[in-house]
Enzyme design. Structure first.
Site, PDB file in Angstrom:
ATOM      1  N   LYS A 131      -4.011 -73.753 -39.899  1.00  0.00           N
ATOM      2  CA  LYS A 131      -3.084 -72.595 -39.376  1.00  0.00           C
ATOM      3  C   LYS A 131      -3.645 -71.877 -38.122  1.00  0.00           C
ATOM      4  O   LYS A 131      -4.688 -71.827 -38.042  1.00  0.00           O
ATOM      5  CB  LYS A 131      -3.039 -71.420 -40.461  1.00  0.00           C
ATOM      6  CG  LYS A 131      -2.019 -70.422 -40.362  1.00  0.00           C
ATOM      7  CD  LYS A 131      -2.084 -69.414 -41.586  1.00  0.00           C
ATOM      8  CE  LYS A 131      -0.916 -68.347 -41.231  1.00  0.00           C
ATOM      9  NZ  LYS A 131      -1.134 -67.242 -42.554  1.00  0.00           N
ATOM     10  N   SER A 176       0.840 -65.323 -48.571  1.00  0.00           N
ATOM     11  CA  SER A 176       1.205 -66.140 -47.465  1.00  0.00           C
ATOM     12  C   SER A 176       0.711 -67.735 -47.782  1.00  0.00           C
ATOM     13  O   SER A 176       1.039 -68.487 -47.005  1.00  0.00           O
ATOM     14  CB  SER A 176       0.398 -65.715 -46.281  1.00  0.00           C
ATOM     15  OG  SER A 176       1.256 -64.669 -45.715  1.00  0.00           O
ATOM     16  N   SER A 200       3.247 -66.434 -44.812  1.00  0.00           N
ATOM     17  CA  SER A 200       3.568 -66.631 -43.250  1.00  0.00           C
ATOM     18  C   SER A 200       2.913 -68.111 -42.868  1.00  0.00           C
ATOM     19  O   SER A 200       3.209 -68.684 -41.758  1.00  0.00           O
ATOM     20  CB  SER A 200       2.457 -65.508 -42.712  1.00  0.00           C
ATOM     21  OG  SER A 200       1.309 -65.677 -43.002  1.00  0.00           O
TER      22      SER A 200
END
Length: 483
Positions: free
Chosen positions: A80, A179, A155
Site C-alpha cells: 500500500k 480498510s 481504503s
C-alpha cells in the site's frame, strides 16, 4: 494440457526454495498479469518492474549457491502506498506527497525483504487512507477485478485488487476502521487486521495513530498466516509495539474447532443486505456442523462505534496531517507570505475527503468542544472495549458481516459521505477496542459477487481466529465443489 502453476504464497516459496521454480519466472508471470489488466483496474500507483527483477535474480543466485532466501522466497508482494519505501515514491495517493521519496523503509518492508519477498509495486488507496471505495485517490479510482464497474472497497482497495487480479501473491494494507477487511470482502480475498501493536507501525504514514494497524491480503488463510509470521513481532522503534515475538499461526490451521464457542451478536446493528446475512448464517451453520457451539452474546456499545470513530479518527488525523505544510517536504505552492503558502499548499494538495476530516477533527478538538465531542468519544471507546471483553468471557470468537453489502458501483456513494461511512459499520468497533479481526471469503451474494465473513477475537487471539478462519475456508471450498 499444461496446468497453471499454484501461485499461492506457500506454493511459490516452497517451489523457489527447493529450486523447482525460479523467482524470476514467478515474477514475470505476475508482471505479465499486470500488463494485461492493470490499465483497466489501476491497482498500482507505481509498478517496480526493474527493482523486482533485480530482487528476484538475487534470490535465484542465493538458491543456486545453496543458501535459503527465506520463508517468502520469490513471493511477489504489493505494498500500500502509505508504507515508506527507501528512495521510492510514497504518495499516500495525495498530491501533497507526490514525488516524495522516504529515506528509510518501513519495518514491515524490511521484514518482507529479509524473508525473501519481492516487491512488485505500490498500490492505490483512498487519499491518506480516508475512504471506503478507493475513489478518493488523487490518481483516480481502482476498479474491482470481479466487475470493473464496481469499487474494490477501501481504503486499501489497490492492495485487495492486486491480489484478486493475480498481480501479486500477497499484499499489505493498513486498517484504521476496516480498510483491510472491507476491501478483502468486496474483492473475495483474505484480509487480516492484527491486534493493535502486534505489527510494527514504524514507516506507516499516520492517519489515526491509536487505530492504524498493518496487515496482509492473500488468497488463502494459510498464506495470511505465513505473512503474519513474517511481519509480526516486537519492534523497538515503535513505542506501541507489543514486546512479544510474532504469533505462530501456521501450526493451528488444521486444528479442529470442536468445542469452541462462536458468538452471534444479537444486538448487532441492522443494515446488512439479505444476501450478506444469508452467508453469515451459513457460516454459523458450517462451524456448528464442525463441532463448534453457537452462543448468543450482546455488545451493546457496538452500535456507537461509527459515531465514536468519526470523532476520534478525524481528531487524530487533524493532528497528524498538520505536518504537511509545504515547508519540509512534499508539495509547496508559492505565495506572498508563510500563512498564505500554508493555505495555498494545503488547498491544492489535499482532496475533499481529507479536508472534510481535518476540519471535523479540528472542530472536535477545539476549545469549548473537546469535552463534548472528543472526550465523550473516548469514553464510548472504552465502553466498546468493555462490552467486547464481556462477550469474550462467553465466546472464543465472534462472527459478523465484514461489509454490509457486496461491491457497489463506482460513483454510487461519492455524493453522500454518510452512506460511504456506513460501509465500515461492522469493522470499526474492533479498531476502537484494539482487538484482532479478519475477513474470509464465504461464497457469493447479489450478482454473484464475493461476500466476506468477519471473525473477531480477543486481544492477542490471532491463533483461535485463524483456526476458525481455516475451518470456514474449508467449508466454503466444500460448498463450492458441490454447488
Amino acid at each position: 494440457m499444461e496446468t497453471a502453476p499454484d501461485n499461492t504464497v506457500t506454493a511459490i516459496a516452497a517451489a523457489v526454495r527447493a529450486g523447482e521454480r525460479r523467482a524470476i519466472d514467478v515474477l514475470e508471470e505476475h508482471l505479465a498479469a499486470i500488463d494485461a489488466r492493470e490499465p483497466e483496474i489501476h491497482a498500482f500507483n507505481l509498478v517496480l518492474a526493474d527493482e523486482a527483477r533485480a530482487a528476484a535474480a538475487a534470490i535465484d543466485e542465493a538458491v543456486a549457491a545453496g543458501r535459503d532466501p527465506g520463508p517468502l522466497a520469490g513471493v511477489p508482494i504489493a505494498l500500500k502506498d502509505n508504507l515508506c519505501t527507501r528512495g521510492i515514491d510514497t504518495t499516500c495517493s495525495s498530491r501533497i506527497l507526490e514525488g516524495w521519496k522516504p529515506p528509510y523503509d518501513a519495518t514491515v518492508v524490511q521484514r518482507l525483504a529479509a524473508a525473501g519477498a519481492v516487491t512488485v509495486g505500490k498500490t492505490n488507496l483512498d487519499e491518506f487512507a480516508m475512504g471506503s471505495s478507493t475513489e478518493n485517490s488523487a490518481f483516480g479510482p481502482t476498479r474491482n477485478p470481479h466487475d470493473t464497474t464496481r469499487v474494490p472497497g477501501g481504503s486499501s482497495g489497490g492492495s485487495a485488487a492486486a491480489v484478486a487480479a493475480g498481480f501479486a501473491a500477497a499484499s499489505l494494507g493498513s486498517d484504521t476502521g476496516g480498510s483491510i477487511r472491507q476491501p478483502a470482502a468486496l474483492c473475495g480475498v483474505v484480509g487480516v487486521k492484527p491486534t493493535y501493536g502486534r505489527v510494527s507501525r514504524l514507516g506507516l504514514v499516520a492517519f489515526a495513530s491509536s487505530l492504524d494497524q498493518i496487515g496482509p491480503f492473500t488468497r488463502t488463510v494459510a498464506d495470511a498466516a505465513v505473512i503474519m509470521e513474517a511481519i509480526g513481532g516486537h519492534d523497538a522503534g515503535d513505542s506501541t509495539s507489543i514486546p512479544e515475538p510474532a504469533p505462530v499461526l501456521t501450526t493451528v490451521l488444521n486444528d479442529e474447532v470442536a468445542g469452541l464457542r462462536v458468538g452471534r451478536i444479537t444486538d448487532l446493528p441492522t443494515g446488512a443486505d439479505p444476501d450478506v446475512v444469508a452467508r453469515l448464517d451459513a457460516a454459523f451453520d458450517a462451524l456448528a456442523a464442525a463441532g463448534a457451539t453457537i452462543v448468543d452474546v450482546t455488545v451493546p456499545a457496538f452500535t456507537y462505534g461509527l459515531t465514536a470513530y468519526y470523532l476520534i479518527a478525524p481528531s487524530e488525523a487533524s493532528s497528524n496531517l498538520a505536518r504537511y505544510d509545504g515547508v519540509r517536504y512534499g508539495k509547496r505552492v508559492a505565495a506572498p507570505d508563510t500563512n498564505a503558502m500554508y493555505m495555498a499548499t494545503r488547498s491544492a494538495g489535499f482532496g475533499d475527503e481529507v479536508k472534510r476530516r481535518i476540519m471535523l477533527g479540528t472542530y472536535a478538538l477545539s476549545a469549548g468542544y473537546y469535552d463534548a465531542y472528543y472526550g465523550k468519544a473516548l469514553k464510548v471507546r472504552q465502553l466498546i472495549a468493555d462490552d467486547f471483553a464481556r462477550a469474550y468471557a462467553d465466546a472464543d470468537v465472534l462472527l459478523t458481516p465484514a461489509s454490509p453489502s457486496v461491491a457497489f458501483h463506482i460513483g454510487d456513494k461519492t455524493a453522500d459521505p454518510l452512506a460511504m461511512y456506513l460501509c465500515d459499520t461492522y469493522t470499526i468497533p474492533s479498531n476502537l477496542s484494539g482487538d484482532p479481526a479478519m475477513s474470509v471469503p464465504f461464497g457469493t451474494g447479489a450478482d454473484d459477487l464475493p461476500v466476506g465473513v468477519q471473525i473477531l477475537a480477543p486481544a492477542l487471539g490471532e491463533a483461535v481466529m485463524f483456526k476458525v478462519a481455516a475451518e470456514l475456508e474449508r467449508a466454503a471450498t466444500a460448498e463450492g465443489s458441490t454447488s
